[in-house]
Design a protein around this motif. Structure first.
Motif, PDB file in Angstrom:
ATOM      1  N   ASP A 459       0.722  -1.319  -0.075  1.00  0.00           N
ATOM      2  CA  ASP A 459      -0.111  -0.052  -0.058  1.00  0.00           C
ATOM      3  C   ASP A 459       0.815   1.099  -0.100  1.00  0.00           C
ATOM      4  N   ARG A 460       2.157   1.219  -0.050  1.00  0.00           N
ATOM      5  CA  ARG A 460       2.895   2.502  -0.296  1.00  0.00           C
ATOM      6  C   ARG A 460       3.973   2.294  -1.294  1.00  0.00           C
ATOM      7  N   PRO A 461       4.753   3.095  -2.100  1.00  0.00           N
ATOM      8  CA  PRO A 461       5.915   2.988  -2.891  1.00  0.00           C
ATOM      9  C   PRO A 461       7.056   2.995  -2.078  1.00  0.00           C
ATOM     10  N   GLY A 462       8.223   2.453  -2.446  1.00  0.00           N
ATOM     11  CA  GLY A 462       9.516   2.641  -1.734  1.00  0.00           C
ATOM     12  C   GLY A 462       9.595   1.694  -0.397  1.00  0.00           C
ATOM     13  N   ALA A 463      10.712   2.040   0.196  1.00  0.00           N
ATOM     14  CA  ALA A 463      11.316   0.970   1.417  1.00  0.00           C
ATOM     15  C   ALA A 463      11.250   2.106   2.626  1.00  0.00           C
ATOM     16  N   LEU A 464      10.926   1.387   3.692  1.00  0.00           N
ATOM     17  CA  LEU A 464      10.963   1.919   4.943  1.00  0.00           C
ATOM     18  C   LEU A 464      12.183   1.341   5.799  1.00  0.00           C
ATOM     19  N   THR A 465      13.141   2.239   6.074  1.00  0.00           N
ATOM     20  CA  THR A 465      14.299   1.677   6.939  1.00  0.00           C
ATOM     21  C   THR A 465      14.274   2.179   8.386  1.00  0.00           C
ATOM     22  N   ARG A 466      14.012   1.333   9.380  1.00  0.00           N
ATOM     23  CA  ARG A 466      14.063   1.441  10.809  1.00  0.00           C
ATOM     24  C   ARG A 466      15.178   0.879  11.512  1.00  0.00           C
ATOM     25  N   VAL A 467      15.898   1.492  12.581  1.00  0.00           N
ATOM     26  CA  VAL A 467      16.808   1.168  13.449  1.00  0.00           C
ATOM     27  C   VAL A 467      15.990   0.722  14.653  1.00  0.00           C
ATOM     28  N   LEU A 468      16.288  -0.535  15.015  1.00  0.00           N
ATOM     29  CA  LEU A 468      15.342  -0.971  16.440  1.00  0.00           C
ATOM     30  C   LEU A 468      16.588  -1.167  17.229  1.00  0.00           C
ATOM     31  N   ARG A 469      16.110  -0.774  18.661  1.00  0.00           N
ATOM     32  CA  ARG A 469      16.895  -1.047  19.790  1.00  0.00           C
ATOM     33  C   ARG A 469      16.135  -2.289  20.708  1.00  0.00           C
ATOM     34  N   GLY A 470      16.800  -3.359  20.535  1.00  0.00           N
ATOM     35  CA  GLY A 470      15.705  -4.559  21.156  1.00  0.00           C
ATOM     36  C   GLY A 470      14.589  -4.645  20.100  1.00  0.00           C
ATOM     37  N   GLY A 471      13.143  -4.306  20.561  1.00  0.00           N
ATOM     38  CA  GLY A 471      12.202  -4.342  19.554  1.00  0.00           C
ATOM     39  C   GLY A 471      11.726  -3.149  19.340  1.00  0.00           C
ATOM     40  N   THR A 472      12.266  -2.017  19.886  1.00  0.00           N
ATOM     41  CA  THR A 472      11.887  -0.621  19.852  1.00  0.00           C
ATOM     42  C   THR A 472      12.586   0.157  18.661  1.00  0.00           C
ATOM     43  N   PRO A 473      11.685   0.742  18.149  1.00  0.00           N
ATOM     44  CA  PRO A 473      12.383   1.771  16.786  1.00  0.00           C
ATOM     45  C   PRO A 473      12.945   2.948  17.622  1.00  0.00           C
ATOM     46  N   VAL A 474      14.079   3.354  17.291  1.00  0.00           N
ATOM     47  CA  VAL A 474      14.792   4.598  17.751  1.00  0.00           C
ATOM     48  C   VAL A 474      15.335   5.337  16.499  1.00  0.00           C
ATOM     49  N   ALA A 475      15.089   4.986  15.325  1.00  0.00           N
ATOM     50  CA  ALA A 475      15.530   5.774  14.285  1.00  0.00           C
ATOM     51  C   ALA A 475      15.036   5.465  12.818  1.00  0.00           C
ATOM     52  N   GLU A 476      15.013   6.324  11.831  1.00  0.00           N
ATOM     53  CA  GLU A 476      15.020   6.016  10.562  1.00  0.00           C
ATOM     54  C   GLU A 476      15.957   6.335   9.720  1.00  0.00           C
ATOM     55  N   ILE A 477      16.343   5.693   8.955  1.00  0.00           N
ATOM     56  CA  ILE A 477      17.175   5.845   7.872  1.00  0.00           C
ATOM     57  C   ILE A 477      16.533   6.455   6.531  1.00  0.00           C
ATOM     58  N   ALA A 478      16.564   7.756   6.147  1.00  0.00           N
ATOM     59  CA  ALA A 478      16.045   8.318   5.141  1.00  0.00           C
ATOM     60  C   ALA A 478      16.162   7.601   3.872  1.00  0.00           C
ATOM     61  N   SER A 479      15.058   7.594   3.065  1.00  0.00           N
ATOM     62  CA  SER A 479      15.059   7.190   1.477  1.00  0.00           C
ATOM     63  C   SER A 479      15.046   8.174   0.659  1.00  0.00           C
ATOM     64  N   LEU A 480      15.828   8.339  -0.141  1.00  0.00           N
ATOM     65  CA  LEU A 480      15.976   9.696  -1.097  1.00  0.00           C
ATOM     66  C   LEU A 480      15.188   9.489  -2.357  1.00  0.00           C
ATOM     67  N   ALA A 481      14.610   8.220  -2.745  1.00  0.00           N
ATOM     68  CA  ALA A 481      14.079   7.528  -3.742  1.00  0.00           C
ATOM     69  C   ALA A 481      12.685   8.403  -4.220  1.00  0.00           C
ATOM     70  N   ASP A 482      12.876   8.773  -5.597  1.00  0.00           N
ATOM     71  CA  ASP A 482      11.667   9.306  -6.172  1.00  0.00           C
ATOM     72  C   ASP A 482      10.571   8.438  -6.170  1.00  0.00           C
ATOM     73  N   THR A 483       9.494   9.250  -5.901  1.00  0.00           N
ATOM     74  CA  THR A 483       7.906   8.525  -5.932  1.00  0.00           C
ATOM     75  C   THR A 483       7.449   8.203  -7.370  1.00  0.00           C
ATOM     76  N   PRO A 484       7.203   6.985  -7.750  1.00  0.00           N
ATOM     77  CA  PRO A 484       6.650   6.693  -8.738  1.00  0.00           C
ATOM     78  C   PRO A 484       5.452   7.502  -9.502  1.00  0.00           C
ATOM     79  N   SER A 485       5.324   7.711 -10.606  1.00  0.00           N
ATOM     80  CA  SER A 485       4.342   8.780 -11.173  1.00  0.00           C
ATOM     81  C   SER A 485       3.069   7.756 -11.337  1.00  0.00           C
TER      82      SER A 485
END
Length: 745
Positions: A459-485
């Protein structure tokens, strides 16, 4: 902003992969301490029309603060910029690096890969055949070049970060991290011999892209010696440039000799002073590793960690027997830890063999028709999971609990199918715990309590990249990918009695009053090629074809991965019959539920998909009315040993199987039926994986049989099609051909 058509946008963004973070290395932090993640990412989501200006990848670092409270903001920084390091000059790839990238289907530029030490404090990488290192900790001083003999291939720091090993001109060399003391570790003893590089079938078919491995204490190297002198020679010419000599390639076609691969251990010493671990001539002490190479010629995988002595996975040539071996580093002798046998074939899996910190052997194997995870003698998963890869065996749980991180699909006992989904699980003595929670396709890299989780969804384009400490999200690494037309709208379902995983895509805005639609099957349909994923971007091209007025069907028939061992092995000895039958079954099963015009059905595909498209049009012209045949394997005797013999056996022992599965044999077209259906045959003239000879032989036989076809030769193009104009126009020309062939223009 200039508007780009989808084909141009798809090509310029390299299929929307530019700007997506990848190739993660995670520093192992102390519990609750600050963390660090190194990765590569293009500076923008699309390159300029000339192929630059955003397409090159940089080396980045994300600093994860200790504690991970809401007030802490992780910071990204550039550790190495290839434009700055090369002074703005274009990158020039040595032939060996170009071959490595072709094997891994890597079409990007810049720092596309790197290796780091155990603490992820130092990275090493090659640009234009030159060696660079970069400090990854804050204030490390940036990247710099080390002056060493080149061209440099696959540089890797020692675990302690004090030395860098690399391959150059067939030799394996090592240099101190400060650039001093460069010397040869292993030197080739023949023109066709290399040290520290993977041979063709290892890189193309086994998933082993490496040819050397550091010891965990940084004092020794295991290195593969590859002798290609037994391998037959083929030549790839550039007809568009008749002034250039053909390129000679060593290609081990089915039934012919492979490269001879052996392994040696070289002791370098502890690095306390120059010459440690070397003889009077400066050469490292050498111990040859011994196993029955006549019976097990394939070196499929090597692992060396602090958990114990080196591990080898070696296979028989028929791939029905393999052994997990432990190496005695003092003598080079090997002992057997486990033996696996299968009457059909044995698969190889990413991430194994590996050891837990306690030294237990971790592997994936098939037991009673279920693909399971084994740690030592214990089987830790059952029929509820279909295990696909081991991501980390370092352990993150209680003492004695292996805490192995894996990817898996839902197995036969999981209840309702999760079509196209792949999840990350932590598997321990108490069972399997899902790490990824949302529907989709997930992967991960873990070190200690930090995990980088990458997720894509329908239901969404592209990838979501998260950093987890244990099982808890503590950061996201940004994607610079273009959004499909455009927006892909696949419907995932199971089709027919065999419950074939399928995606169906209709034109955007389609209404029932629009009537029946011409059909385009868009499969890969063979080993290693799952296409039906719960991922938006995976279906973009199929949606674009749908928007040209087609009902598009993507069916993963028997032989494709991700379901069960039986499903994958159903094609043994019968590529042609099984693969075509499953495409027909999916089409007929869906015709009662979707507006499909069965009098106008086409099929397109590339590589195995191209082979399948040719078979479909020739053998089932009652169903298929046109075919786009891209880079097909038409004579299976011309494809490589490890792949082809796994599925069809040795051609000298089973010639009838090779003939039955071929599109073209020495006698001409195999099992072609009437009426003749039009084909567009596409092939890159520089393809060193599926040589253009396959398509030329097909065209010759189609012409001899008076069958309509078009041939589109791609000058300078390999098995990939990364060039922007080529990739864009290939889509446009295929649509034009399909519309003409089905009477839609």
């Amino acid at each position: 902003m200039t508007y780009l058509s989808f084909p141009r946008q798809h090509a310029r963004t390299q299929r929307f992969t530019l700007g997506v973070p990848r190739a993660f290395a995670v520093a192992p932090p102390e519990p609750g301490g600050a963390g660090r993640v190194a990765f590569v990412r293009a500076r923008a989501g699309s390159g300029s029309p000339d192929g630059g200006g955003g397409a090159e990848h940089l080396l980045w670092v994300l600093d994860v603060p200790a504690g991970g409270s809401a007030a802490d903001v992780p910071a990204e920084r550039v550790a190495a910029d290839p434009v700055a390091l090369l002074g703005g000059a274009d990158e020039e790839l040595p032939p060996e690096e170009r071959a490595r990238r072709e094997r891994s289907r890597e079409g990007s530029a810049g720092i596309v890969a790197f290796a780091a030490d155990r603490a992820v404090e130092t990275a090493a990488f090659a640009l234009s055949g030159r060696l660079f290192t970069a400090g990854l900790v804050p204030g490390a001083g940036g990247a710099r070049e080390l002056a060493v003999p080149g061209p440099v291939i696959d540089p890797r720091p020692s675990p302690d970060g004090r030395r860098i090993a690399y391959a150059a001109r067939g030799a394996l060399r090592v240099v101190a991290a400060d650039g001093s003391g460069d010397r040869v570790v292993a030197e080739p003893d023949g023109d066709q011999v290399t040290w520290g590089l993977a041979e063709f079938v290892a890189a193309e078919e086994m998933g082993r892209s490496r040819g050397y491995w550091w010891s965990p204490d940084s004092t020794a190297l295991l290195a593969a010696r590859v002798d290609e002198s037994p391998v037959q020679r083929w030549w790839i010419a550039e007809p568009a440039h008749p002034n250039r000599a053909p390129v000679e390639v060593a290609y081990p076609a089915a039934g012919t000799p492979n490269a001879e691969v052996s392994l040696s251990l070289f002791r370098l010493g502890d690095g306390a002073q120059e010459g440690d671990g070397a003889d009077a001539a400066g050469r490292a002490d050498r111990v040859d590793v011994v196993w029955d190479r006549a019976r097990y010629p394939y070196l499929a995988a090597v692992h060396w960690s602090a958990g114990g002595p080196p591990l080898l996975l070696v296979q028989a040539r028929d791939q029905r027997e393999q052994r997990y071996l432990e190496v005695d580093t003092a003598t080079g002798a090997t002992s057997t830890l486990a033996v696996e046998e299968d009457r059909i074939w044995l698969d190889l899996f990413p991430g194994v063999p590996v050891r837990t910190p306690e030294g237990a052997l971790v592997r994936i194997t098939d037991e009673d028709g279920v693909r399971v995870l084994k740690v030592g003698d214990r089987t830790l998963t059952g029929p509820e999971l279909h295990v696909r890869a081991v991501l980390d065996a370092g352990g993150a749980g209680a003492p004695g609990d292996p805490g192995v991180l894996v990817t898996a699909s839902a197995g036969a006992a999981a209840g309702e199918p999760e079509i196209g989904e792949v999840h990350v699980y932590r598997v321990g003595a108490s069972g399997a715990e899902r790490v990824s929670t949302e529907p989709g396709v997930h992967g991960a890299v873990r070190s200690g309590e930090l995990t980088v989780l990458t997720s894509v969804a329908l239901d969404r384009p592209g990838a979501l990249t998260r950093v987890l400490r244990g099982g808890t999200p503590v950061a996201e690494i940004a994607s610079l990918a273009d959004t499909p037309s455009l927006t892909a709208r696949p419907r995932l379902l199971e089709a027919g009695e065999r419950r074939i995983p399928t995606a169906v895509l209709l034109p955007t805005g389609y209404r029932e009053s629009d009537g029946l639609l011409p059909v385009l099957l868009d499969p890969y349909g063979g080993p290693h090629g799952q296409r039906v994923y719960a991922s938006h971007n995976a279906h973009l091209v199929s949606q674009w074809f749908a928007d040209q007025g087609f009902a598009v069907i993507v069916a993963d028939g028997r032989g494709t991965p991700g379901r069960s061992p039986e499903w994958e092995k159903s094609i043994a000895g019968d590529f042609a019959g099984v693969s075509v039958a499953d495409q027909v079954e999916a089409l007929e099963a869906l015709s009662g539920y979707f507006p499909l015009d069965l009098d106008r059905v086409a099929i397109r595909g590339w590589s195995y998909g191209g082979y399948l498209a040719a078979l479909a049009a020739l053998r089932r012209p009652d169903v298929f009315h046109a075919a786009v045949v891209g880079a097909p394997v038409t004579d299976l005797r011309l494809y490589d040993t490890h792949y082809t013999e796994r599925y069809l056996g040795h051609p000298d022992e089973r010639p009838e199987v090779y003939d039955a599965n071929a599109v073209v044999t020495s006698a001409g077209l195999q099992d072609a039926k009437e009426p003749a259906r039009p084909m567009m045959v596409i092939h890159g003239l520089a393809d060193d994986n599926v040589l253009v000879a396959h398509s030329l032989r097909l065209s010759t036989e189609l012409l001899a049989a008076g069958r309509p076809h078009e041939v589109l030769p791609l000058s300078g193009v390999t098995h990939m099609t990364p060039q922007e104009q080529v990739a864009e126009n290939l889509l446009l020309l295929q649509v034009d051909f399909l519309q003409r062939s089905l009477g839609l223009d």
